[in-house]
Enzyme design. Structure first.
Site, short mmCIF file in Angstrom:
data_model
loop_
_atom_site.label_atom_id
_atom_site.label_comp_id
_atom_site.label_asym_id
_atom_site.label_seq_id
_atom_site.Cartn_x
_atom_site.Cartn_y
_atom_site.Cartn_z
N GLU A 1 -5.09 5.11 -4.38
CA GLU A 1 -6.24 5.12 -4.89
C GLU A 1 -7.23 4.86 -3.49
O GLU A 1 -7.90 4.01 -3.58
CB GLU A 1 -6.41 4.07 -5.84
CG GLU A 1 -5.82 3.89 -7.11
CD GLU A 1 -5.76 2.68 -8.13
OE1 GLU A 1 -6.29 1.71 -7.68
OE2 GLU A 1 -5.87 3.14 -9.26
N GLU B 1 -0.52 6.16 -13.53
CA GLU B 1 -0.58 4.62 -13.73
C GLU B 1 -1.29 4.48 -15.27
O GLU B 1 -2.61 4.97 -15.51
CB GLU B 1 -0.95 3.50 -12.89
CG GLU B 1 -0.46 3.62 -11.77
CD GLU B 1 -0.77 2.55 -10.64
OE1 GLU B 1 -1.60 1.88 -11.16
OE2 GLU B 1 -0.90 2.78 -9.48
#
Length: 540
Positions: free
Chosen positions: A179, A324
């Site tokens: 990220e 995720e």
């Protein structure tokens, strides 16, 4: 969720006598663009809340003309984009379970893939000959080095990919960064992510692994948004659009997938007005129609917002990996066993049926987040960060969850885990709550232990003041391997053999430490913390 977090964690406790309870307040920072939360249909992810548009409000808005037409994907490269359920296996725990035991549990549960956040040697060694596909990770703090040095990238690939593949580890992906474009990073990794990806790709090619191992870059869902509040309005965030297109082109040119992390839970956490039923797959939310597609939950809408963003930028067939997805079980009023079981079982039922989203109706390539709770994770995003596991810290299932991969209707636990002695650290019964040493001792115990279950409407949220203090002391005591010195607190605490568990609030007994590889560092850290703490407490 958030990757390698070194943010400062501040715990402030107020000890109230009588019927009052010890309360904690965590100093957190939740950033959105321009310091505000943005609302929109597809919900929120990471530290940003995106726009929420309910079907009721959508019925009263005028979208105008949408030039792009929906394009359902029937030509996605499924050799890259599908394959059984996976799980994220993190390492930010004070006491990790021996990797060999975890790998056996993975195989017994039919979990076919794991996503790692690093390339820990012992973990990868344990995965050898297991038949489990692996995504190894490169932390964000290593991106600058690999961006500036192709030789560093080649060395890393040789030591962390080639070596393990030669030992029968099925490494299939290298996740470059985690990220990195998260809005709260304020552009820290904008200039290094692409070049690091490029150099790792070249290193894989030079090693002859480019067909076997693919690069990817797990992104938070805040890298895209929708001005219209509908999936069809999806595009990459304006401030990073050029960077994203450059990265997507590199991935596409090398037959690699786009990886995204999507969390409906965060919508409930950051937006009090978020319609709860939209977070779940079996909810009774009023359907939303967009370009002939029907959406009844936040995940589908969020995912297809990405599909539109890829399509608008010239990549309609780009494979997508769901890096995720999950739901925490503690640390917030919406983080509980019931919601977690409902969400994860709903997702797994869809997975088992091979059901995708309206824009991508085929099977989804996904990794549950996460496998095991991690009590050393940063709590800057929220107390829930330490409770994403489908398994407790000791490898025991938290709730029934049928993955559809075995004949069992629930998870098979990690077997042969050994525990420390059956004893706990509690506040001495004769110590007064208004003792001037209590507040500082509890705050310090929580800053080095784990008190994330003590918040409002959490599993231990109803404890009285004395039980709160005992919970804090015991957390610190267990993390420090029940050392005698860790249950003193200037004479405030004592060891007991009577389980102080109250209702659903468990006072844990820690598992025996595993000292090998990276875990040795954790053990050394614990010893250092204990020495520092004893010095601190003696000064109170």
């Amino acid at each position: 969720m958030w990757g390698e977090g070194d943010e400062e964690e501040v715990w402030v406790f107020e000890i109230v006598s009588g019927e009052g309870a010890a309360e904690e307040e965590i100093v957190e920072e939740r950033d959105g663009e321009d310091g505000e939360f943005k609302r929109g249909w597809f919900g929120s992810n990471g530290a940003n809340t995106q726009r929420i548009l309910t079907p009721e409000s959508a019925a009263h808005r005028d979208d105008g003309d949408v030039s792009s037409k929906p394009l359902k994907m029937s030509t996605v490269r499924h050799d890259v984009a599908v394959g059984g359920i996976g799980a994220n296996w993190g390492s930010q725990a004070s006491h990790q379970i021996k990797p060999d035991l975890v790998v056996r549990m993975l195989r017994e549960n039919g979990i076919q893939k794991v996503k790692l956040f690093d390339s820990d040697y012992d973990t990868l060694r344990a995965l050898g000959k297991s038949g489990i596909q692996v995504m190894v990770g490169i932390p964000n703090d290593m991106l600058a080095n690999f961006a500036s040095s192709s030789k560093a990238a080649q060395k890393w690939v040789a030591e962390n990919v080639t070596r393990h593949i030669s030992n029968n580890v099925m490494i299939r992906y290298v996740a470059v960064g985690n990220e990195p474009f998260l809005a709260t990073y304020n552009g820290t990794f904008l200039k290094t992510t692409y070049q690091a990806l490029k150099n790792i790709q070249e290193a894989l090619t030079k090693a002859g692994l480019h067909d076997q191992v693919k690069i990817t870059c797990p992104n938070n869902a805040d890298v895209y948004s929708s001005d219209s509040g509908l999936p069809s309005g999806g595009d990459f965030r304006a401030d990073i659009r050029d960077y994203m297109v450059q990265i997507v082109k590199l991935l596409n040119d090398n037959g690699a997938p786009f990886t995204v992390n999507i969390y409906p839970f965060i919508s409930l956490y950051t937006e009090p007005t978020f319609p709860v039923e939209y977070a779940f797959f079996d909810g009774d939310a009023t359907p939303l129609t967009d370009q002939g597609m029907t959406y009844t939950n936040m995940f589908d809408a969020n995912h297809d917002t990405l599909v539109w963003a890829l399509q608008k930028n010239g990549f309609p067939n780009m494979p997508i990996i769901l890096g995720e997805i999950g739901w925490p079980t503690d640390g917030d009023r919406n983080a509980n066993l019931q919601y977690a079981q409902r969400f994860n079982q709903g997702f797994m039922t869809r997975m088992s049926a091979g059901k995708g989203t309206p824009m991508r109706p085929g099977p989804i390539d996904a990794y549950l987040f996460s496998l095991i709770d991690e009590d050393f994770k940063s709590i800057q995003p929220g107390n829930f960060e330490r409770h994403w596991g489908i398994l407790r810290y000791d490898g025991q299932p938290k709730y029934p969850l049928n993955l559809g991969t075995t004949n069992s209707a629930t998870l098979i636990p990690v077997r042969n885990v050994t525990y420390l002695d059956t004893k706990w650290c509690i506040m001495k019964p004769n110590v007064r709550l208004d003792d001037p040493k209590v507040a500082a001792s509890v705050s310090y115990a929580c800053s080095l232990g784990d008190c994330t279950c003590l918040g409002y409407q959490t599993s231990c949220g109803s404890l009285d003041a004395r039980a709160n203090i005992s919970y804090a002391f015991n957390s610190y005591y267990q993390i420090n391997n029940q050392m005698d010195e860790a249950c003193d607190f200037n004479g405030l605490a004592t060891v007991t053999r009577a389980d102080p568990t109250i209702g659903n609030c468990r006072f844990n007994v820690m598992i025996k430490p595993y000292y090998a590889g990276a875990a040795t560092l954790a053990g050394s850290f614990i010893k250092t913390v204990l020495v520092v703490t004893l010095v601190f407490l003696n000064c109170l």
